[in-house]
Design a protein around this motif. Structure first.
Motif, PDB file in Angstrom:
ATOM      1  N   THR A  27      26.956 -53.631   2.536  1.00  0.00           N
ATOM      2  CA  THR A  27      27.220 -52.327   1.932  1.00  0.00           C
ATOM      3  C   THR A  27      28.525 -51.738   2.456  1.00  0.00           C
ATOM      4  O   THR A  27      29.207 -50.998   1.747  1.00  0.00           O
ATOM      5  CB  THR A  27      26.088 -51.341   2.242  1.00  0.00           C
ATOM      6  OG1 THR A  27      25.929 -51.234   3.673  1.00  0.00           O
ATOM      7  CG2 THR A  27      24.781 -51.802   1.637  1.00  0.00           C
ATOM      8  N   LEU A  53      17.604 -54.939  12.735  1.00  0.00           N
ATOM      9  CA  LEU A  53      17.582 -53.572  12.220  1.00  0.00           C
ATOM     10  C   LEU A  53      18.224 -52.639  13.246  1.00  0.00           C
ATOM     11  O   LEU A  53      17.790 -52.586  14.400  1.00  0.00           O
ATOM     12  CB  LEU A  53      16.157 -53.122  11.924  1.00  0.00           C
ATOM     13  CG  LEU A  53      15.398 -53.883  10.843  1.00  0.00           C
ATOM     14  CD1 LEU A  53      13.971 -53.343  10.721  1.00  0.00           C
ATOM     15  CD2 LEU A  53      16.123 -53.778   9.500  1.00  0.00           C
ATOM     16  N   PRO A  67      23.138 -55.665   4.123  1.00  0.00           N
ATOM     17  CA  PRO A  67      23.254 -55.109   5.468  1.00  0.00           C
ATOM     18  C   PRO A  67      24.558 -54.344   5.672  1.00  0.00           C
ATOM     19  O   PRO A  67      25.495 -54.445   4.873  1.00  0.00           O
ATOM     20  CB  PRO A  67      23.247 -56.363   6.347  1.00  0.00           C
ATOM     21  CG  PRO A  67      23.972 -57.372   5.494  1.00  0.00           C
ATOM     22  CD  PRO A  67      23.540 -57.083   4.069  1.00  0.00           C
ATOM     23  N   ALA A  82      20.223 -43.754   2.195  1.00  0.00           N
ATOM     24  CA  ALA A  82      19.160 -44.777   2.135  1.00  0.00           C
ATOM     25  C   ALA A  82      19.376 -45.672   0.918  1.00  0.00           C
ATOM     26  O   ALA A  82      19.860 -45.229  -0.111  1.00  0.00           O
ATOM     27  CB  ALA A  82      17.804 -44.106   2.087  1.00  0.00           C
ATOM     28  N   THR A  97      18.089 -49.855   9.721  1.00  0.00           N
ATOM     29  CA  THR A  97      18.944 -50.378   8.657  1.00  0.00           C
ATOM     30  C   THR A  97      19.317 -51.826   8.941  1.00  0.00           C
ATOM     31  O   THR A  97      19.757 -52.136  10.053  1.00  0.00           O
ATOM     32  CB  THR A  97      20.229 -49.534   8.549  1.00  0.00           C
ATOM     33  OG1 THR A  97      19.881 -48.189   8.195  1.00  0.00           O
ATOM     34  CG2 THR A  97      21.169 -50.086   7.488  1.00  0.00           C
ATOM     35  N   THR A 113      21.359 -54.855   9.638  1.00  0.00           N
ATOM     36  CA  THR A 113      22.701 -54.896  10.218  1.00  0.00           C
ATOM     37  C   THR A 113      22.989 -56.294  10.718  1.00  0.00           C
ATOM     38  O   THR A 113      22.112 -56.955  11.270  1.00  0.00           O
ATOM     39  CB  THR A 113      22.817 -53.887  11.384  1.00  0.00           C
ATOM     40  OG1 THR A 113      22.515 -52.564  10.907  1.00  0.00           O
ATOM     41  CG2 THR A 113      24.212 -53.889  11.987  1.00  0.00           C
ATOM     42  N   VAL A 168      25.190 -45.550  11.211  1.00  0.00           N
ATOM     43  CA  VAL A 168      24.212 -46.259  10.401  1.00  0.00           C
ATOM     44  C   VAL A 168      23.042 -45.345  10.046  1.00  0.00           C
ATOM     45  O   VAL A 168      22.528 -45.366   8.924  1.00  0.00           O
ATOM     46  CB  VAL A 168      23.723 -47.523  11.141  1.00  0.00           C
ATOM     47  CG1 VAL A 168      22.532 -48.153  10.439  1.00  0.00           C
ATOM     48  CG2 VAL A 168      24.868 -48.525  11.254  1.00  0.00           C
ATOM     49  N   ARG A 169      22.640 -44.501  10.977  1.00  0.00           N
ATOM     50  CA  ARG A 169      21.543 -43.567  10.705  1.00  0.00           C
ATOM     51  C   ARG A 169      21.911 -42.530   9.643  1.00  0.00           C
ATOM     52  O   ARG A 169      21.020 -42.002   8.950  1.00  0.00           O
ATOM     53  CB  ARG A 169      21.130 -42.858  11.997  1.00  0.00           C
ATOM     54  CG  ARG A 169      20.458 -43.762  13.024  1.00  0.00           C
ATOM     55  CD  ARG A 169      20.026 -42.987  14.248  1.00  0.00           C
ATOM     56  NE  ARG A 169      19.443 -43.850  15.274  1.00  0.00           N
ATOM     57  CZ  ARG A 169      18.188 -44.305  15.269  1.00  0.00           C
ATOM     58  NH1 ARG A 169      17.385 -43.946  14.279  1.00  0.00           N
ATOM     59  NH2 ARG A 169      17.755 -45.077  16.234  1.00  0.00           N
TER      60      ARG A 169
END
Length: 244
Positions: A83, A51, A8, A244, A55, A57, A239-240
């Motif tokens: 990450t 999410l 996450p 990926a 993602t 989180t 985050v967006r």
């Protein structure tokens, strides 16, 4: 065979008011157990997973101050192997020309009150540590771009942290010691130091709620819930934009 869950993004804030707009954005939000208890036996660190923008989180509310941030960040990084780590929420505006509501993206971090200059160290430098904790340029670039895309004013530069609120009498001496410093808070450098020690990328996206020694005519305060929302929008955009 069980497929391992993806690592996450770990978002760290100090106060529940700063966590609220982030937690409200999480799809499938669920509270996670933590090992922390305070003196009254109540859990003092809150962690919520879900999410954010699709993602995975984890939003962690650490409590206020260097020790609280260090302890919570150490646990959260070792527990969740993220990450990246993102410092979010509010901060005080230190630079004379910074305005409330601006998102500060940190590209360097140090301690506002550390002083070993008598032994040849730089202001803010703790013996045995670098004078500045430097953000990775690529991560800071993404954070700066994300904050701008979220529709807010953005400044990028040095962020200070220490266990003292920077009131007006402290602001001018601090500006002299740290020319170019943009903001002051009580957690970011501690979280940055912990992330660096554990080998995890770190970025900071904190919005200015108060000015440390405002000039005449400047708006000097913005309500915490509004500032938290500004920071949360920037974090969601960050985050967006992550690969990926």
């Amino acid at each position: 065979m069980t497929t391992p869950s993806p690592a996450p993004v770990l978002v760290m804030v100090a106060m529940p008011e700063e966590a609220a707009p982030l937690e409200s954005r999480l799809d499938g939000a669920r509270a996670l157990p933590t090992p922390f208890v305070d003196d009254a036996g109540m859990r003092s660190v809150r962690a919520v997973a879900g999410l954010l923008g699709g993602t995975p989180t984890v939003v962690v509310t650490t409590g206020i101050g260097i020790a609280a941030a260090s302890a919570a960040a150490t646990w959260a990084i070792l527990e969740h192997r993220p990450t990246c780590v993102v410092a979010a929420g509010s901060c005080g505006g230190l630079a004379a020309d910074v305005e409330v509501g601006t998102v500060i993206v940190g590209d360097a971090f140090t301690w506002s009150l550390a002083d070993a200059t008598a032994f040849g160290y730089e202001p803010g430098q703790v013996p045995g540590s670098p004078a500045r904790l430097e953000a990775d340029d690529d991560w800071a670039d993404v954070a700066e771009r994300a904050a701008g895309a979220a529709g807010t004013a953005v400044r990028r530069g040095l962020m200070l942290s220490g266990d003292a609120f920077v009131t007006a009498p402290l602001a001018d001496p601090m500006r002299e010691r740290f020319p170019g410093a943009l903001s002051a808070d009580m957690e970011t450098t501690a979280t940055a130091r912990t992330a660096a020690a554990l080998g995890v990328p770190f970025v900071a996206l904190r919005a200015v709620s108060d000015l440390c020694g405002p000039a005449a005519g400047q708006q000097f305060h913005m309500e915490l819930d509004l500032v938290a929302e500004i920071s949360a929008r920037a974090v969601e955009q960050l985050v967006r934009e992550l690969p990926a």
